[in-house]
Design a protein around this motif. Structure first.
Motif, PDB file in Angstrom:
ATOM      1  N   ARG A   9      -4.183   4.050 -19.564  1.00 31.76           N
ATOM      2  CA  ARG A   9      -3.721   3.256 -18.423  1.00 31.76           C
ATOM      3  C   ARG A   9      -2.697   4.017 -17.600  1.00 31.76           C
ATOM      4  O   ARG A   9      -1.549   3.636 -17.463  1.00 31.76           O
ATOM      5  N   GLU A  10      -3.198   5.078 -17.031  1.00 27.66           N
ATOM      6  CA  GLU A  10      -2.319   5.984 -16.288  1.00 27.66           C
ATOM      7  C   GLU A  10      -1.705   5.317 -15.063  1.00 27.66           C
ATOM      8  O   GLU A  10      -0.593   5.670 -14.648  1.00 27.66           O
ATOM      9  N   SER A  11      -2.415   4.344 -14.511  1.00 24.93           N
ATOM     10  CA  SER A  11      -1.956   3.736 -13.253  1.00 24.93           C
ATOM     11  C   SER A  11      -1.015   2.560 -13.465  1.00 24.93           C
ATOM     12  O   SER A  11      -0.736   1.832 -12.519  1.00 24.93           O
ATOM     13  N   ARG A  12      -0.501   2.375 -14.663  1.00 23.97           N
ATOM     14  CA  ARG A  12       0.273   1.172 -14.957  1.00 23.97           C
ATOM     15  C   ARG A  12       1.507   1.019 -14.072  1.00 23.97           C
ATOM     16  O   ARG A  12       1.838  -0.088 -13.652  1.00 23.97           O
ATOM     17  N   ASP A  13       2.201   2.099 -13.793  1.00 20.15           N
ATOM     18  CA  ASP A  13       3.423   2.016 -12.990  1.00 20.15           C
ATOM     19  C   ASP A  13       3.272   2.657 -11.621  1.00 20.15           C
ATOM     20  O   ASP A  13       4.272   2.880 -10.925  1.00 20.15           O
ATOM     21  N   VAL A  14       2.056   2.954 -11.247  1.00 15.70           N
ATOM     22  CA  VAL A  14       1.839   3.590  -9.951  1.00 15.70           C
ATOM     23  C   VAL A  14       2.270   2.659  -8.818  1.00 15.70           C
ATOM     24  O   VAL A  14       2.759   3.105  -7.782  1.00 15.70           O
ATOM     25  N   TRP A  15       2.068   1.355  -9.021  1.00 16.85           N
ATOM     26  CA  TRP A  15       2.423   0.402  -7.959  1.00 16.85           C
ATOM     27  C   TRP A  15       3.901   0.503  -7.582  1.00 16.85           C
ATOM     28  O   TRP A  15       4.271   0.326  -6.415  1.00 16.85           O
ATOM     29  N   LYS A  16       4.749   0.771  -8.591  1.00 19.06           N
ATOM     30  CA  LYS A  16       6.183   0.908  -8.294  1.00 19.06           C
ATOM     31  C   LYS A  16       6.438   2.090  -7.364  1.00 19.06           C
ATOM     32  O   LYS A  16       7.220   1.999  -6.414  1.00 19.06           O
ATOM     33  N   MET A  17       5.764   3.190  -7.671  1.00 24.57           N
ATOM     34  CA  MET A  17       5.987   4.395  -6.869  1.00 24.57           C
ATOM     35  C   MET A  17       5.494   4.200  -5.442  1.00 24.57           C
ATOM     36  O   MET A  17       6.185   4.548  -4.472  1.00 24.57           O
ATOM     37  N   TYR A  18       4.294   3.628  -5.306  1.00 22.85           N
ATOM     38  CA  TYR A  18       3.795   3.355  -3.957  1.00 22.85           C
ATOM     39  C   TYR A  18       4.703   2.364  -3.231  1.00 22.85           C
ATOM     40  O   TYR A  18       4.918   2.473  -2.021  1.00 22.85           O
ATOM     41  N   MET A  19       5.210   1.408  -3.965  1.00 20.37           N
ATOM     42  CA  MET A  19       6.110   0.429  -3.341  1.00 20.37           C
ATOM     43  C   MET A  19       7.383   1.110  -2.857  1.00 20.37           C
ATOM     44  O   MET A  19       7.851   0.861  -1.730  1.00 20.37           O
ATOM     45  N   ASN A  20       7.953   1.970  -3.668  1.00 18.26           N
ATOM     46  CA  ASN A  20       9.173   2.676  -3.268  1.00 18.26           C
ATOM     47  C   ASN A  20       8.915   3.646  -2.124  1.00 18.26           C
ATOM     48  O   ASN A  20       9.833   3.993  -1.372  1.00 18.26           O
ATOM     49  N   MET A  21       7.660   4.089  -1.987  1.00 16.99           N
ATOM     50  CA  MET A  21       7.291   4.962  -0.876  1.00 16.99           C
ATOM     51  C   MET A  21       6.856   4.156   0.355  1.00 16.99           C
ATOM     52  O   MET A  21       6.411   4.726   1.356  1.00 16.99           O
ATOM     53  N   ASN A  22       6.964   2.822   0.244  1.00 17.41           N
ATOM     54  CA  ASN A  22       6.550   1.908   1.324  1.00 17.41           C
ATOM     55  C   ASN A  22       5.051   1.989   1.625  1.00 17.41           C
ATOM     56  O   ASN A  22       4.615   1.654   2.722  1.00 17.41           O
ATOM     57  N   LYS A  23       4.286   2.407   0.635  1.00 17.31           N
ATOM     58  CA  LYS A  23       2.828   2.379   0.763  1.00 17.31           C
ATOM     59  C   LYS A  23       2.336   1.114   0.050  1.00 17.31           C
ATOM     60  O   LYS A  23       1.827   1.139  -1.068  1.00 17.31           O
ATOM     61  N   PHE A  24       2.519   0.000   0.747  1.00 13.51           N
ATOM     62  CA  PHE A  24       2.334  -1.291   0.094  1.00 13.51           C
ATOM     63  C   PHE A  24       0.859  -1.610  -0.165  1.00 13.51           C
ATOM     64  O   PHE A  24       0.548  -2.286  -1.148  1.00 13.51           O
ATOM     65  N   ASP A  25      -0.034  -1.153   0.697  1.00  7.55           N
ATOM     66  CA  ASP A  25      -1.456  -1.431   0.458  1.00  7.55           C
ATOM     67  C   ASP A  25      -1.928  -0.782  -0.836  1.00  7.55           C
ATOM     68  O   ASP A  25      -2.660  -1.398  -1.625  1.00  7.55           O
ATOM     69  N   LEU A  26      -1.511   0.469  -1.048  1.00 14.56           N
ATOM     70  CA  LEU A  26      -1.872   1.139  -2.291  1.00 14.56           C
ATOM     71  C   LEU A  26      -1.193   0.482  -3.486  1.00 14.56           C
ATOM     72  O   LEU A  26      -1.782   0.363  -4.566  1.00 14.56           O
ATOM     73  N   ALA A  27       0.048   0.076  -3.289  1.00 12.50           N
ATOM     74  CA  ALA A  27       0.770  -0.595  -4.378  1.00 12.50           C
ATOM     75  C   ALA A  27       0.049  -1.878  -4.784  1.00 12.50           C
ATOM     76  O   ALA A  27      -0.117  -2.172  -5.984  1.00 12.50           O
ATOM     77  N   LYS A  28      -0.400  -2.649  -3.810  1.00 10.52           N
ATOM     78  CA  LYS A  28      -1.112  -3.893  -4.122  1.00 10.52           C
ATOM     79  C   LYS A  28      -2.453  -3.607  -4.775  1.00 10.52           C
ATOM     80  O   LYS A  28      -2.920  -4.374  -5.613  1.00 10.52           O
ATOM     81  N   GLU A  29      -3.073  -2.512  -4.391  1.00  8.07           N
ATOM     82  CA  GLU A  29      -4.358  -2.162  -4.983  1.00  8.07           C
ATOM     83  C   GLU A  29      -4.228  -1.913  -6.483  1.00  8.07           C
ATOM     84  O   GLU A  29      -5.125  -2.271  -7.260  1.00  8.07           O
ATOM     85  N   TYR A  30      -3.120  -1.338  -6.898  1.00 10.05           N
ATOM     86  CA  TYR A  30      -2.946  -0.972  -8.315  1.00 10.05           C
ATOM     87  C   TYR A  30      -2.251  -2.053  -9.134  1.00 10.05           C
ATOM     88  O   TYR A  30      -1.957  -1.830 -10.308  1.00 10.05           O
ATOM     89  N   CYS A  31      -1.982  -3.198  -8.529  1.00  9.48           N
ATOM     90  CA  CYS A  31      -1.435  -4.298  -9.346  1.00  9.48           C
ATOM     91  C   CYS A  31      -2.110  -5.610  -8.981  1.00  9.48           C
ATOM     92  O   CYS A  31      -1.528  -6.681  -9.175  1.00  9.48           O
ATOM     93  N   LYS A  32      -3.318  -5.529  -8.453  1.00  3.45           N
ATOM     94  CA  LYS A  32      -4.005  -6.746  -8.031  1.00  3.45           C
ATOM     95  C   LYS A  32      -4.375  -7.633  -9.218  1.00  3.45           C
ATOM     96  O   LYS A  32      -4.555  -8.843  -9.044  1.00  3.45           O
ATOM     97  N   ASP A  33      -4.491  -7.050 -10.420  1.00  2.00           N
ATOM     98  CA  ASP A  33      -4.794  -7.847 -11.603  1.00  2.00           C
ATOM     99  C   ASP A  33      -3.546  -8.264 -12.363  1.00  2.00           C
ATOM    100  O   ASP A  33      -3.647  -8.840 -13.451  1.00  2.00           O
ATOM    101  N   ARG A  34      -2.392  -7.973 -11.797  1.00  2.30           N
ATOM    102  CA  ARG A  34      -1.113  -8.311 -12.462  1.00  2.30           C
ATOM    103  C   ARG A  34      -0.270  -9.090 -11.461  1.00  2.30           C
ATOM    104  O   ARG A  34       0.468  -8.528 -10.647  1.00  2.30           O
ATOM    105  N   PRO A  35      -0.362 -10.400 -11.486  1.00  2.00           N
ATOM    106  CA  PRO A  35       0.282 -11.218 -10.446  1.00  2.00           C
ATOM    107  C   PRO A  35       1.800 -11.059 -10.398  1.00  2.00           C
ATOM    108  O   PRO A  35       2.394 -11.145  -9.329  1.00  2.00           O
TER     109      PRO A  35
END
Length: 974
Positions: free
Chosen positions: A393-419
């Motif tokens: 599960r390499e992508s588990r914390d990727v959403w945090k990094m995208y979020m901190n980079m203000n790449k919110f669409d990618l962040a949402k893509e990697y946490c869409k199954d984790r409300p």
């Protein structure tokens, strides 16, 4: 309603202060309180392979679950990882001091190239055990191989590229025969296509990679110690088997595009990440002297597929002179560096070291790291030990990094199954948009979060962003559950108020006309939304109040139509004298109750159109409920307008065939008032049978009498069978009409005569017309001259009716003669009857001794018997037994009574047919009653033959076996 909304906005301010106090004591704003974001398990999970090599490991390669390692000097171990318990050992068969320099395994795990330090190369196919030398490759120290992933197979490599330590790039092809044995030369060809150089001259070709892009375009990446070259060119479709020499030929006169860095490791290595099997790589990482150059691959670019390039500089703990990196592997979001004693994992999103694994000294120095692209497993080995890393599960914390980079669409893509994580991303995106004054985007994101509603709403109110607030409320409303009715009601009402306020502001500004129309359309879409329908319907009174308070009659009508509150719509049109619009609404929605309610108003102004609408409704309307509207209308209207009422009533009577008495009575009243000619035709069409007449006869008679329609009254009298009244009234109109009435009582001659006498009296006394009076005599056979004579005055001479008197006398004579003839016929008939009676008394029959009873078939003369004219003969008791079941109840009772009387007398005679005179003599006078009883019994029993008379005909439908005795009879036959 507006005051309620104002109070709610005040409550938002109070609620916000509560939220701040909650935050101060550590209550989170998210609806997912203290949710555990992720279980702490490592992304890269190391596993030591339970394998003790008999000799040191020189080299290891793995692909498609096929692992090959070189042990010691002359041993090659092959392991299918799907069957790890079945290793395969192959001897190289070298007697000299040659050692394995490098090994190269293709993407299918079928072709293995073994480069020796003696500038020789060996080949081993997965399906064979024998290693073969590639003679054409001799004299070249192989540094890299670029496999052909598009044409290669298990028995043929297809055109491949080979890089040497001297900087040359060769194109080659290796093929295995179908039988599994090598041909004389497995290496089909081996020709040089290019030489790579650095500023100092030819340089070793460290890595080669072949990729195919769009429209047949090929990209070849080749690296030296400091440079990364790209060769781009097209190979015509169908000529791929001819190799890549045409691509390199394009760069014969000029250098291809390349990237160069000053530092030098003495070698370089490039890694690629391929998301799916048989797909193109999506990213790359090139390990060279200055650091790691990494980025993505864009196959749509014309000259270079390298995109989004970044350089990760070696940190201070990596000294390229002491502990320089050895190998690199690329995963989806990380690249792993192999150092002599450790492994570092660096995130490609932010360049941070996220993982470091130190190896113990007892394992020895790390030698090489390689990844199996098909199963995404990473292998590391020393001379003694082999390790394997599983990527979990390499992508588990990727959403945090995208979020901190203000790449919110990618962040949402990697946490869409984790409300719980998605809520954090949405809240951060909403706050980011709000800070950058993108209020509408912020509202859309806030509506999807679990943050406190009051806090967000107050935030937009304080920023005076009403449009964003509306967007937030709309999105929030769309996310509510059907069970949250209170929240739905509040948001719906608040949005209505905001829309009305906004429309009121825009309507007064001509420059905002387009915005006004757009907002109006959004408001109407909101009102007509199926999801809001139930809420708006349940709270329509409040919505009407809001619309009325803003004076928005246009949307009040629109809302009423949506709510199917057509009564309010029609009433609105009527109040504004828009009668045609009101009628259009009624005609479009065809609601009977609304027609009944508004017809009295509409018919006063547009009578013809209203009647047309009624007729189009057909039988759906009950005309009785429309009569009040017509009555009010006809009382105040002219004759021409009354015709519209008559038109509808005639439609109901003649087209719909209505039978309601009220409808027919009202049509009669209209006819009597305006159309007397149509009145009589209507009455005649209705017929003269009172049971089939649908109007009230008494009401019709009174109505016609009031308006002086005598002929109509005469017709009604005829229907009521009041013939005397009909004749009396008809004589005031027309004698012929009276004559037609006088002939109606066909079954009552006395009444007919009376009616004709009335007519005669009227003709004689009122009209004083003797000839017409004489005509009455000829019209009615019941009248005689003597009936009419009393009506004439005494001075009238006989000459006027002499002929009538003569005709009357002749009729009397004829009648007398007819009576005489009937009397003579009656006398003759009586005479014939007396003769027949006398003849019957003397009639007899003869019985032979051998005659038998027709019922029991025993001799007839043994017992008393009966003889019938038809010839059938029966014993008395047999005949009685046959007749008795078929006698009516009263005759059955009478017969029993007669039998009792007969038994009570003296002993009966021996012969049943003894002559009467003899019986009288022997029995004497006291036995007369007994003879009478016997005669009565004979009248019942022997009235007719049981076989030839009516008794047999009546019994034709009776079963042969009595139903009550059927079961008994059936059992007797078993």
């Amino acid at each position: 309603m507006a005051s309620i909304l104002d109070e709610y906005e005040d409550s938002l301010h109070r609620s916000a202060s509560v939220q701040q106090s909650r935050a101060s004591v550590g209550i989170p704003h998210s609806g997912y309180v203290n949710a555990r974001l992720e279980k702490e398990t490592p992304i890269f999970n190391k596993q030591r392979i339970d394998f003790a090599p008999p000799e040191k490991i020189n080299s290891l390669v793995v692909s498609s679950n096929q692992l090959c390692m070189s042990l010691g000097k002359d041993t090659l171990l092959r392991i299918d990882l799907g069957k790890p318990d079945e290793p395969n050992q192959v001897e190289l068969g070298r007697k000299d001091e040659a050692k394995v320099y490098k090994m190269f395994l293709d993407h299918t795990g079928s072709h293995l190239l073994i480069a020796l330090n003696t500038s020789e190369c060996l080949y081993l196919n997965r399906s064979v055990q024998k290693v073969r030398a590639l003679s054409r490759w001799k004299g070249h120290l192989i540094e890299s191989v670029g496999w052909n992933k598009f044409l290669g197979s298990e028995t043929n490599t297809g055109p491949i590229l080979v890089g040497t330590a001297q900087g040359q790039i060769y194109e080659a092809e290796i093929s295995v025969s179908e039988g599994g044995l090598f041909s004389t030369n497995p290496d089909q060809y081996f020709r040089q296509v290019y030489t790579l150089e650095e500023e100092s001259g030819p340089a070793p070709v460290c890595c080669l990679e072949i990729e195919r892009g769009l429209e047949g375009k090929f990209f070849i990446i080749a690296t030296t110690r400091k440079r990364l070259f790209q060769f781009v060119g097209k190979i015509p479709e169908g000529t791929e088997q001819q190799g890549f020499s045409s691509i390199f030929a394009m760069h014969a006169d000029h250098l291809p595009s390349f990237r160069e860095f000053p530092a030098n490791l003495g070698f370089s290595e490039i890694a690629f990440y391929t998301p799916k099997l048989r797909s193109n790589p999506r990213s790359f990482a090139w390990m060279m002297g200055n650091g790691i150059l990494y980025g993505t691959l864009d196959y749509s670019r014309p000259d270079s597929i390298l995109s989004d390039e970044r350089v990760w500089v070696y940190p201070s703990d990596i000294d390229i002179t002491v502990n320089k990196p050895i190998s690199i592997v690329l995963t989806q979001f990380h690249f792993l560096l192999l150092l002599p004693d450790r492994v570092k994992a660096v995130c490609t999103l932010n360049g941070q070291v996220v993982f470091q694994d130190l190896f113990l000294e007892k394992f020895g120095l790390l030698t090489r790291m390689i990844k199996d692209p098909t199963v995404q497993q990473i292998w590391i080995h020393t001379e003694k030990v082999v390790f394997r890393y599983h990527v979990q599960r390499e992508s588990r914390d990727v959403w945090k990094m995208y979020m901190n980079m203000n790449k919110f669409d990618l962040a949402k893509e990697y946490c869409k199954d984790r409300p719980e994580c998605l809520d954090i991303v949405l809240a951060k995106e909403a706050e980011h948009c709000f800070q950058n004054k993108r209020y509408l985007d912020s509202a859309k994101c806030y509506a999807l979060t679990q943050n406190y509603f009051e806090e967000i709403a107050l935030k937009f109110i304080e920023a005076k962003q009403e449009e964003a607030l509306m967007e937030f409320l709309i999105k929030k409303l769309s996310n509510l559950k059907p069970s949250e009715k209170t929240q739905t009601t509040l948001l719906t009402t608040w949005l209505t108020e905001l829309y009305l306020n906004w429309l009121g502001v825009l309507e007064g500004d001509p420059s905002q006309r387009n915005l006004y129309l757009d907002t109006r359309e959004k408001f109407r879409t909101f009102l007509s939304s199926p999801k809001n329908k139930d809420c708006l319907f349940n709270n329509r009174a409040s919505i009407y109040e809001l619309l009325a308070s803003h004076g928005d009659t246009e949307h009040m009508v629109y809302f009423a139509v949506i709510m199917q509150d057509y009564e309010r719509v029609v009433a609105h049109h009527c109040q504004h004298d828009e009668y045609d619009e009101a009628l259009n609404v009624l005609s479009r929605h065809r609601d009977e109750k609304l027609f009944y309610k508004f017809s009295p108003v509409l018919i006063q102004h547009i009578p013809k159109k209203v009647v047309d609408a009624w007729i189009s409704m057909g039988s759906r309307l009950d005309a009785r409920n429309l009569i009040p509207a017509l009555v009010n209308y006809s009382q105040s209207a002219s004759t021409q307008q009354i015709n519209e009422a008559i038109r509808y009533m005639e439609f109901c009577v003649y087209q719909l065939e209505e039978t309601q008495q009220a409808i027919h009575n009202y049509l009669l009243s209209l006819y009597a008032l305006c159309r007397p000619d149509s009145l009589l035709s209507y009455l005649e069409q209705a017929g003269t049978n009172p049971n089939r007449i649908h109007y009230d006869l008494k009401y019709a008679l009174r109505l016609c009498a009031e308006h002086g329609h005598h002929r109509a009254c005469v017709h009604i009298y005829k229907v009521m069978e009041l013939y005397e009244e009909a004749v009396d009234l008809a004589l005031q109109v027309d004698v012929d009409l009276a004559k037609s009435c006088a002939d109606l009582p066909e079954d009552d001659e006395e009444l007919r005569k009376k009616l004709w006498l009335k007519i005669a009296r009227h003709v004689v006394q009122e009209e004083k017309d003797v000839k017409k009076a004489m005509a009455c005599l000829s019209s009615c056979a019941l009248l005689k001259i003597e009936d009419v004579l009393p009506f004439f005055p005494d001075f009238v001479t006989i000459d006027h009716f002499k002929e009538a008197i003569c005709n009357s006398l002749e009729d009397y004579n004829k009648h007398i003669e007819e009576l005489k003839r009937e009397m003579e016929e009656a006398t003759q008939s009586a005479k014939r009857i007396r003769e027949d009676i006398q003849e019957m008394r003397n009639k007899y029959g003869s019985v032979e001794p051998q005659e038998k009873c027709a019922a029991c078939d025993f001799p007839l003369l043994n017992r008393p018997f009966y003889l019938f004219l038809c010839g059938h003969m029966f014993h008395y008791d047999c005949l009685l037994q046959a007749v008795l079941p078929n006698l009516p109840a009263y005759k059955h009772a009478k017969l029993e009574d007669l039998q009792k009387k007969l038994a009570a007398t003296s002993q009966p005679s021996k012969s049943h047919h003894r002559p009467k005179d003899a019986d009288t003599v022997s029995l004497g006078k006291g036995q007369q009653s007994r003879e009478q009883v016997k005669a009565d019994i004979d009248d019942i029993v022997a009235a007719e033959c049981v076989y030839c008379g009516e008794l047999m005909i009546r019994s034709i439908d009776k079963p042969f076996i009595d139903p009550q005795k059927y079961e008994e009879e059936m059992q007797s036959w078993l």
